[in-house]
Design a protein around this motif. Structure first.
Motif, PDB file in Angstrom:
ATOM      1  N   GLU A  69      -7.994   1.443  -1.394  1.00 61.83           N
ATOM      2  CA  GLU A  69      -6.724   1.197  -0.874  1.00 61.83           C
ATOM      3  C   GLU A  69      -6.050  -0.399  -1.608  1.00 61.83           C
ATOM      4  OE1 GLU A  69      -3.376   2.289   2.468  1.00 61.83           O
ATOM      5  OE2 GLU A  69      -6.560   2.293   3.133  1.00 61.83           O
ATOM      6  N   LYS A  70      -8.138  -0.950  -0.826  1.00 63.36           N
ATOM      7  CA  LYS A  70      -8.009  -2.519  -1.011  1.00 63.36           C
ATOM      8  C   LYS A  70      -7.932  -2.749  -2.729  1.00 63.36           C
ATOM      9  CE  LYS A  70     -11.071  -6.538  -0.343  1.00 63.36           C
ATOM     10  NZ  LYS A  70     -12.051  -6.719   0.241  1.00 63.36           N
ATOM     11  N   LYS A  71      -8.554  -2.197  -3.640  1.00 63.16           N
ATOM     12  CA  LYS A  71      -8.816  -2.297  -4.765  1.00 63.16           C
ATOM     13  C   LYS A  71      -7.042  -2.054  -5.148  1.00 63.16           C
ATOM     14  CE  LYS A  71     -13.462  -0.862  -5.935  1.00 63.16           C
ATOM     15  NZ  LYS A  71     -14.140   0.513  -6.733  1.00 63.16           N
ATOM     16  N   LEU A  72      -6.262  -1.166  -5.120  1.00 64.05           N
ATOM     17  CA  LEU A  72      -4.984  -0.668  -5.366  1.00 64.05           C
ATOM     18  C   LEU A  72      -3.834  -1.957  -4.687  1.00 64.05           C
ATOM     19  CD1 LEU A  72      -4.556   2.732  -4.993  1.00 64.05           C
ATOM     20  CD2 LEU A  72      -4.857   1.865  -6.515  1.00 64.05           C
ATOM     21  N   PHE A  73      -4.246  -2.760  -3.557  1.00 63.42           N
ATOM     22  CA  PHE A  73      -3.298  -3.728  -3.401  1.00 63.42           C
ATOM     23  C   PHE A  73      -3.620  -5.052  -4.409  1.00 63.42           C
ATOM     24  CE2 PHE A  73      -3.021  -1.561   0.734  1.00 63.42           C
ATOM     25  CZ  PHE A  73      -1.380  -1.277   0.489  1.00 63.42           C
ATOM     26  N   GLU A  74      -4.906  -5.045  -4.645  1.00 59.96           N
ATOM     27  CA  GLU A  74      -5.015  -6.162  -5.677  1.00 59.96           C
ATOM     28  C   GLU A  74      -4.645  -5.740  -7.199  1.00 59.96           C
ATOM     29  OE1 GLU A  74      -9.531  -6.169  -5.803  1.00 59.96           O
ATOM     30  OE2 GLU A  74      -9.859  -6.665  -3.684  1.00 59.96           O
ATOM     31  N   ILE A  75      -4.714  -4.787  -7.108  1.00 60.97           N
ATOM     32  CA  ILE A  75      -3.736  -4.554  -8.462  1.00 60.97           C
ATOM     33  C   ILE A  75      -1.884  -4.573  -8.832  1.00 60.97           C
ATOM     34  CG2 ILE A  75      -3.262  -2.631  -9.846  1.00 60.97           C
ATOM     35  CD1 ILE A  75      -5.967  -1.656  -9.538  1.00 60.97           C
ATOM     36  N   LYS A  83       3.887  -0.020 -16.467  1.00 55.69           N
ATOM     37  CA  LYS A  83       3.087   0.885 -16.480  1.00 55.69           C
ATOM     38  C   LYS A  83       1.755   0.608 -17.147  1.00 55.69           C
ATOM     39  CE  LYS A  83       2.806   3.399 -20.736  1.00 55.69           C
ATOM     40  NZ  LYS A  83       3.638   3.349 -22.573  1.00 55.69           N
ATOM     41  N   ASP A  84       1.129  -1.153 -16.415  1.00 56.92           N
ATOM     42  CA  ASP A  84       0.277  -0.597 -16.642  1.00 56.92           C
ATOM     43  C   ASP A  84      -0.458  -0.701 -15.297  1.00 56.92           C
ATOM     44  OD1 ASP A  84      -0.655  -1.546 -19.109  1.00 56.92           O
ATOM     45  OD2 ASP A  84      -0.101  -3.553 -19.017  1.00 56.92           O
ATOM     46  N   LYS A  85       0.023  -1.251 -14.141  1.00 56.18           N
ATOM     47  CA  LYS A  85      -0.119  -0.789 -12.633  1.00 56.18           C
ATOM     48  C   LYS A  85      -0.460   0.662 -12.391  1.00 56.18           C
ATOM     49  CE  LYS A  85       2.074  -5.464 -10.594  1.00 56.18           C
ATOM     50  NZ  LYS A  85       3.031  -5.450  -9.599  1.00 56.18           N
ATOM     51  N   LEU A  86       0.855   1.651 -13.229  1.00 58.67           N
ATOM     52  CA  LEU A  86       0.582   2.698 -12.694  1.00 58.67           C
ATOM     53  C   LEU A  86      -0.836   3.881 -13.730  1.00 58.67           C
ATOM     54  CD1 LEU A  86       3.972   4.230 -13.378  1.00 58.67           C
ATOM     55  CD2 LEU A  86       2.963   4.088 -11.382  1.00 58.67           C
ATOM     56  N   PHE A  87      -1.059   2.419 -14.300  1.00 59.86           N
ATOM     57  CA  PHE A  87      -2.276   3.658 -15.270  1.00 59.86           C
ATOM     58  C   PHE A  87      -4.073   3.079 -13.866  1.00 59.86           C
ATOM     59  CE2 PHE A  87      -6.164   2.745 -17.814  1.00 59.86           C
ATOM     60  CZ  PHE A  87      -6.383   3.588 -18.149  1.00 59.86           C
ATOM     61  N   HIS A  88      -3.142   1.814 -13.331  1.00 57.27           N
ATOM     62  CA  HIS A  88      -4.819   1.018 -13.082  1.00 57.27           C
ATOM     63  C   HIS A  88      -4.673   2.411 -11.591  1.00 57.27           C
ATOM     64  CE1 HIS A  88      -5.961  -1.788 -15.687  1.00 57.27           C
ATOM     65  NE2 HIS A  88      -5.221  -2.307 -15.097  1.00 57.27           N
ATOM     66  N   PHE A  89      -3.475   2.535 -11.428  1.00 53.06           N
ATOM     67  CA  PHE A  89      -3.350   3.558  -9.633  1.00 53.06           C
ATOM     68  C   PHE A  89      -3.890   4.858 -10.364  1.00 53.06           C
ATOM     69  CE2 PHE A  89      -1.670   6.728  -7.169  1.00 53.06           C
ATOM     70  CZ  PHE A  89      -1.088   6.439  -6.501  1.00 53.06           C
TER      71      PHE A  89
END
Length: 199
Positions: A69-75, A83-89
């Motif tokens: 979650e912490k990494k996802l919040f950083e993203i 689209k890039d955020k979803l890719f990282h998710f």
């Protein structure tokens, strides 16, 4: 004078000290004896803080999810496209060796849940799903607000999370390349939901 022990902190410390042995042995092969030895406490002490082995596993998986979650919040805080955020998710859990070890534990958890899981496991899974639904919903909502994707994309949040969970299984059972699958999926999805600039 009696020493006052913070039960939540002690519980967390025991679980934290056992993260590596869970990754090494897996859920089924992990024993209370191993947990006690690794945590540097007696078996009886383990049962003062946890109901059973599954309770410890839930606590450790919760720690993994918190890291994720912490990494996802950083993203989600980055100034990149939806689209890039979803890719990282979707891809984050596949991207390095440690993530893959955690992914294997989650796959084992899913397998146990589907074959002989308890209501406690179902409840835990629902709780975890809720956390990731919230993060995914935030990414989609921000994309709508920025005018990158159509409002209707909000109705797809649950389906998007289902894709992520399906990918967890399929990359293992069908030897799919997660990066390729995610890229293809998002390319197709954005043909439908992306707001195109008028020429």
């Amino acid at each position: 004078m009696a020493i006052i022990v913070n039960k939540e902190e002690k519980r967390s410390n025991i679980a934290c000290s056992c993260k590596e042995i869970l990754l090494e042995h897996g859920i089924k092969n992990l024993t209370i004896s191993q947990i006690a030895k690794t945590a540097g406490v007696g078996k009886g002490t383990i049962y003062e803080y946890f109901k059973n082995k599954e309770d410890i596993v839930f606590e450790i998986i919760t720690m993994f999810i918190s890291e994720h979650e912490k990494k996802l919040f950083e993203i989600t805080d980055q100034n990149i496209s939806t689209k890039d955020k979803l890719f990282h998710f979707f891809y984050m859990i596949h991207e390095d060796e440690n993530s893959n070890k955690q992914l294997n534990i989650y796959r084992e958890f899913l397998a146990i849940s589907m074959t002989n899981g308890t209501q406690e496991m179902v409840d835990f899974n629902i709780k975890c799903r809720g956390k990731f639904t919230d993060i995914l919903g935030q990414i989609v909502k921000e994309g709508i607000t920025k005018g990158e994707i159509h409002t209707e994309a909000q109705d797809m949040v649950s389906a998007l999370l289902t894709f992520k969970l399906g990918l967890v299984v399929e990359t293992h059972t069908a030897a799919l390349d997660p990066k390729d699958e995610i890229t293809r999926f998002l390319d197709a999805l954005f043909k439908l939901i992306e707001i195109k600039e008028e020429k």
